[in-house]
Design a protein around this motif. Structure first.
Motif, PDB file in Angstrom:
ATOM      1  N   ASP A   1       0.874  -1.164   0.000  1.00  0.00           N
ATOM      2  CA  ASP A   1       0.000   0.000   0.000  1.00  0.00           C
ATOM      3  C   ASP A   1       0.916   1.221   0.000  1.00  0.00           C
ATOM      4  O   ASP A   1       2.129   1.103   0.198  1.00  0.00           O
ATOM      5  CB  ASP A   1      -0.973   0.008   1.189  1.00  0.00           C
ATOM      6  N   MET A   2       0.373   2.375  -0.254  1.00  0.00           N
ATOM      7  CA  MET A   2       1.166   3.582  -0.410  1.00  0.00           C
ATOM      8  C   MET A   2       0.809   4.579   0.686  1.00  0.00           C
ATOM      9  O   MET A   2      -0.371   4.799   0.963  1.00  0.00           O
ATOM     10  CB  MET A   2       0.895   4.187  -1.801  1.00  0.00           C
TER      11      MET A   2
ATOM     12  N   THR B   1      -2.722   7.639   3.361  1.00  0.00           N
ATOM     13  CA  THR B   1      -2.774   7.390   1.926  1.00  0.00           C
ATOM     14  C   THR B   1      -2.663   8.713   1.175  1.00  0.00           C
ATOM     15  O   THR B   1      -3.421   9.643   1.450  1.00  0.00           O
ATOM     16  CB  THR B   1      -4.097   6.699   1.536  1.00  0.00           C
ATOM     17  N   PRO B   2      -1.715   8.850   0.242  1.00  0.00           N
ATOM     18  CA  PRO B   2      -1.561  10.117  -0.472  1.00  0.00           C
ATOM     19  C   PRO B   2      -2.732  10.375  -1.416  1.00  0.00           C
ATOM     20  O   PRO B   2      -3.468   9.454  -1.782  1.00  0.00           O
ATOM     21  CB  PRO B   2      -0.253   9.928  -1.245  1.00  0.00           C
ATOM     22  N   ALA B   3      -2.897  11.640  -1.791  1.00  0.00           N
ATOM     23  CA  ALA B   3      -3.998  12.008  -2.687  1.00  0.00           C
ATOM     24  C   ALA B   3      -3.834  11.358  -4.055  1.00  0.00           C
ATOM     25  O   ALA B   3      -4.811  10.964  -4.688  1.00  0.00           O
ATOM     26  CB  ALA B   3      -4.065  13.532  -2.814  1.00  0.00           C
ATOM     27  N   ASP B   4      -2.589  11.235  -4.509  1.00  0.00           N
ATOM     28  CA  ASP B   4      -2.319  10.667  -5.828  1.00  0.00           C
ATOM     29  C   ASP B   4      -1.795   9.246  -5.673  1.00  0.00           C
ATOM     30  O   ASP B   4      -0.669   9.026  -5.224  1.00  0.00           O
ATOM     31  CB  ASP B   4      -1.292  11.529  -6.567  1.00  0.00           C
ATOM     32  N   THR B   5      -2.617   8.267  -6.019  1.00  0.00           N
ATOM     33  CA  THR B   5      -2.200   6.859  -5.954  1.00  0.00           C
ATOM     34  C   THR B   5      -2.159   6.249  -7.353  1.00  0.00           C
ATOM     35  O   THR B   5      -2.246   5.029  -7.513  1.00  0.00           O
ATOM     36  CB  THR B   5      -3.166   6.050  -5.073  1.00  0.00           C
ATOM     37  N   SER B   6      -2.017   7.084  -8.361  1.00  0.00           N
ATOM     38  CA  SER B   6      -2.039   6.602  -9.753  1.00  0.00           C
ATOM     39  C   SER B   6      -0.900   5.627 -10.037  1.00  0.00           C
ATOM     40  O   SER B   6      -1.055   4.683 -10.822  1.00  0.00           O
ATOM     41  CB  SER B   6      -1.977   7.789 -10.720  1.00  0.00           C
ATOM     42  N   GLN B   7       0.245   5.844  -9.394  1.00  0.00           N
ATOM     43  CA  GLN B   7       1.382   4.952  -9.598  1.00  0.00           C
ATOM     44  C   GLN B   7       1.034   3.527  -9.155  1.00  0.00           C
ATOM     45  O   GLN B   7       1.332   2.553  -9.852  1.00  0.00           O
ATOM     46  CB  GLN B   7       2.591   5.460  -8.811  1.00  0.00           C
ATOM     47  N   LEU B   8       0.385   3.417  -8.001  1.00  0.00           N
ATOM     48  CA  LEU B   8      -0.012   2.111  -7.482  1.00  0.00           C
ATOM     49  C   LEU B   8      -1.112   1.496  -8.338  1.00  0.00           C
ATOM     50  O   LEU B   8      -1.107   0.291  -8.609  1.00  0.00           O
ATOM     51  CB  LEU B   8      -0.481   2.252  -6.038  1.00  0.00           C
ATOM     52  N   GLU B   9      -2.048   2.296  -8.784  1.00  0.00           N
ATOM     53  CA  GLU B   9      -3.151   1.807  -9.622  1.00  0.00           C
ATOM     54  C   GLU B   9      -2.624   1.255 -10.944  1.00  0.00           C
ATOM     55  O   GLU B   9      -3.086   0.209 -11.427  1.00  0.00           O
ATOM     56  CB  GLU B   9      -4.156   2.928  -9.858  1.00  0.00           C
ATOM     57  N   GLU B  10      -1.655   1.946 -11.534  1.00  0.00           N
ATOM     58  CA  GLU B  10      -1.076   1.460 -12.786  1.00  0.00           C
ATOM     59  C   GLU B  10      -0.350   0.137 -12.564  1.00  0.00           C
ATOM     60  O   GLU B  10      -0.445  -0.784 -13.375  1.00  0.00           O
ATOM     61  CB  GLU B  10      -0.101   2.486 -13.361  1.00  0.00           C
ATOM     62  N   GLN B  11       0.355   0.057 -11.444  1.00  0.00           N
ATOM     63  CA  GLN B  11       1.079  -1.173 -11.153  1.00  0.00           C
ATOM     64  C   GLN B  11       0.130  -2.365 -11.022  1.00  0.00           C
ATOM     65  O   GLN B  11       0.405  -3.454 -11.539  1.00  0.00           O
ATOM     66  CB  GLN B  11       1.892  -1.018  -9.868  1.00  0.00           C
ATOM     67  N   LEU B  12      -0.986  -2.169 -10.346  1.00  0.00           N
ATOM     68  CA  LEU B  12      -1.950  -3.258 -10.175  1.00  0.00           C
ATOM     69  C   LEU B  12      -2.523  -3.712 -11.510  1.00  0.00           C
ATOM     70  O   LEU B  12      -2.780  -4.905 -11.722  1.00  0.00           O
ATOM     71  CB  LEU B  12      -3.072  -2.812  -9.234  1.00  0.00           C
ATOM     72  N   LEU B  13      -2.724  -2.779 -12.422  1.00  0.00           N
ATOM     73  CA  LEU B  13      -3.248  -3.115 -13.749  1.00  0.00           C
ATOM     74  C   LEU B  13      -2.238  -3.911 -14.570  1.00  0.00           C
ATOM     75  O   LEU B  13      -2.618  -4.788 -15.353  1.00  0.00           O
ATOM     76  CB  LEU B  13      -3.646  -1.846 -14.502  1.00  0.00           C
ATOM     77  N   ARG B  14      -0.960  -3.617 -14.388  1.00  0.00           N
ATOM     78  CA  ARG B  14       0.081  -4.225 -15.221  1.00  0.00           C
ATOM     79  C   ARG B  14       0.772  -5.410 -14.558  1.00  0.00           C
ATOM     80  O   ARG B  14       1.563  -6.105 -15.193  1.00  0.00           O
ATOM     81  CB  ARG B  14       1.111  -3.159 -15.585  1.00  0.00           C
ATOM     82  N   MET B  15       0.464  -5.660 -13.298  1.00  0.00           N
ATOM     83  CA  MET B  15       1.151  -6.705 -12.554  1.00  0.00           C
ATOM     84  C   MET B  15       0.791  -8.091 -13.068  1.00  0.00           C
ATOM     85  O   MET B  15      -0.349  -8.383 -13.407  1.00  0.00           O
ATOM     86  CB  MET B  15       0.820  -6.588 -11.067  1.00  0.00           C
ATOM     87  N   LYS B  16       1.784  -8.966 -13.114  1.00  0.00           N
ATOM     88  CA  LYS B  16       1.602 -10.361 -13.502  1.00  0.00           C
ATOM     89  C   LYS B  16       2.106 -11.254 -12.373  1.00  0.00           C
ATOM     90  O   LYS B  16       3.032 -10.896 -11.648  1.00  0.00           O
ATOM     91  CB  LYS B  16       2.368 -10.655 -14.794  1.00  0.00           C
TER      92      LYS B  16
ATOM     93  N   LEU C   1       9.427  -7.356 -17.248  1.00  0.00           N
ATOM     94  CA  LEU C   1      10.083  -6.417 -16.337  1.00  0.00           C
ATOM     95  C   LEU C   1      10.887  -5.364 -17.088  1.00  0.00           C
ATOM     96  O   LEU C   1      11.060  -4.252 -16.600  1.00  0.00           O
ATOM     97  CB  LEU C   1      10.994  -7.172 -15.367  1.00  0.00           C
ATOM     98  N   LEU C   2      11.388  -5.724 -18.254  1.00  0.00           N
ATOM     99  CA  LEU C   2      12.112  -4.742 -19.056  1.00  0.00           C
ATOM    100  C   LEU C   2      11.178  -3.617 -19.494  1.00  0.00           C
ATOM    101  O   LEU C   2      11.567  -2.450 -19.532  1.00  0.00           O
ATOM    102  CB  LEU C   2      12.723  -5.420 -20.289  1.00  0.00           C
ATOM    103  N   GLU C   3       9.931  -3.976 -19.774  1.00  0.00           N
ATOM    104  CA  GLU C   3       8.946  -2.983 -20.190  1.00  0.00           C
ATOM    105  C   GLU C   3       8.436  -2.161 -19.009  1.00  0.00           C
ATOM    106  O   GLU C   3       8.213  -0.949 -19.125  1.00  0.00           O
ATOM    107  CB  GLU C   3       7.760  -3.679 -20.866  1.00  0.00           C
ATOM    108  N   TYR C   4       8.271  -2.829 -17.847  1.00  0.00           N
ATOM    109  CA  TYR C   4       7.688  -2.137 -16.687  1.00  0.00           C
ATOM    110  C   TYR C   4       8.127  -2.832 -15.404  1.00  0.00           C
ATOM    111  O   TYR C   4       7.976  -4.051 -15.254  1.00  0.00           O
ATOM    112  CB  TYR C   4       6.161  -2.152 -16.794  1.00  0.00           C
ATOM    113  N   ASN C   5       8.671  -2.065 -14.472  1.00  0.00           N
ATOM    114  CA  ASN C   5       9.118  -2.629 -13.197  1.00  0.00           C
ATOM    115  C   ASN C   5       7.937  -2.776 -12.249  1.00  0.00           C
ATOM    116  O   ASN C   5       7.460  -1.796 -11.670  1.00  0.00           O
ATOM    117  CB  ASN C   5      10.189  -1.735 -12.563  1.00  0.00           C
TER     118      ASN C   5
END
Length: 221
Positions: free
Chosen positions: A105-106, A113-128, A136-140
């Motif tokens: 969590d952030m 919780t910070p006002a901007d959680t877009s970084q975490l939201e993007e990670q959840l969408l792209r996580m495998k 991982l080369l495309e996205y950490n």
């Protein structure tokens, strides 16, 4: 960070190695206090000069003696008291994987919780669940405070960093190198809190911008 590690509920012994990199505040004093409170468990590695993130990371890894290595940087902290037990059990039962991580969590400087959680939201969408090298080369998608890795794998890599004097080898370099040779698993569990704040080194200036091209080039090579 220290308290989250010492709160782990485990059926076996473990050690906490702290790379104290010549801090200019009260960090060293705090670390030494905990070392006295937990003799034989906590070991503080001091330094007479500032080694920087890469040098301090590599020498701290080299000082670890356990079968597995878990990482928690000083501004983050573990929130699951059974984190290590779950991860070690997974690696013991799945020898085909060299590393396991999880979700975070952030929080901000005040612990909210910070006002901007877009970084975490993007990670959840792209996580495998089992990302490969090119994923991982495309996205950490690896959260550093959640990882647990086989020590022999990390030791070889930290030795390479020291031998080649790779000044740019932050955590992402390690994840790419591991993914190029081994399998990685990401659990769908929250293991830690990732703190977002203005003083975070990775968020300052050109820190990552200078390193990312070299990290990716080295990994592809």
């Amino acid at each position: 960070a220290i308290e989250g590690i010492m709160a782990q509920e485990l059926p076996y012994i473990y050690e906490l190695i702290i790379g104290e990199d010549h801090s200019t505040d009260s960090t060293r004093k705090t670390c030494l206090y905990f070392e006295r409170m937990h003799p034989g468990v906590i070991r503080v590695l001091g330094s007479e000069t500032n080694l920087g993130i890469t040098g301090n990371f590599a020498r701290t890894l080299a000082a670890c003696s356990g079968k597995y290595i878990a990482i928690c940087e000083g501004d983050d902290f573990w929130t699951d008291n059974s984190k290590l037990h779950k991860q070690v059990r997974f690696l013991e039962e799945h020898p085909e994987f060299a590393m396991i991580s999880g979700r975070v969590d952030m929080i901000n400087e005040q612990g909210h919780t910070p006002a901007d959680t877009s970084q975490l939201e993007e990670q959840l969408l792209r996580m495998k669940r089992a990302p490969g090298f090119f994923d991982l080369l495309e996205y950490n998608m690896i959260n550093t405070p959640t990882v647990c890795i086989r020590k022999d794998v990390m030791t070889r890599l930290s030795d390479e960093v020291s031998t080649r004097k790779l000044w740019y080898s932050v955590d992402y370099w390690y994840w790419l190198r591991i993914a190029s040779q081994y399998r990685i698993f990401i659990a769908d569990e929250i293991y830690a809190s990732y703190r977002v704040h203005a003083d975070g080194v990775s968020r300052k200036g050109n820190f990552l911008r200078k390193r990312m091209p070299r990290i990716r080039y080295d990994a592809i090579s």
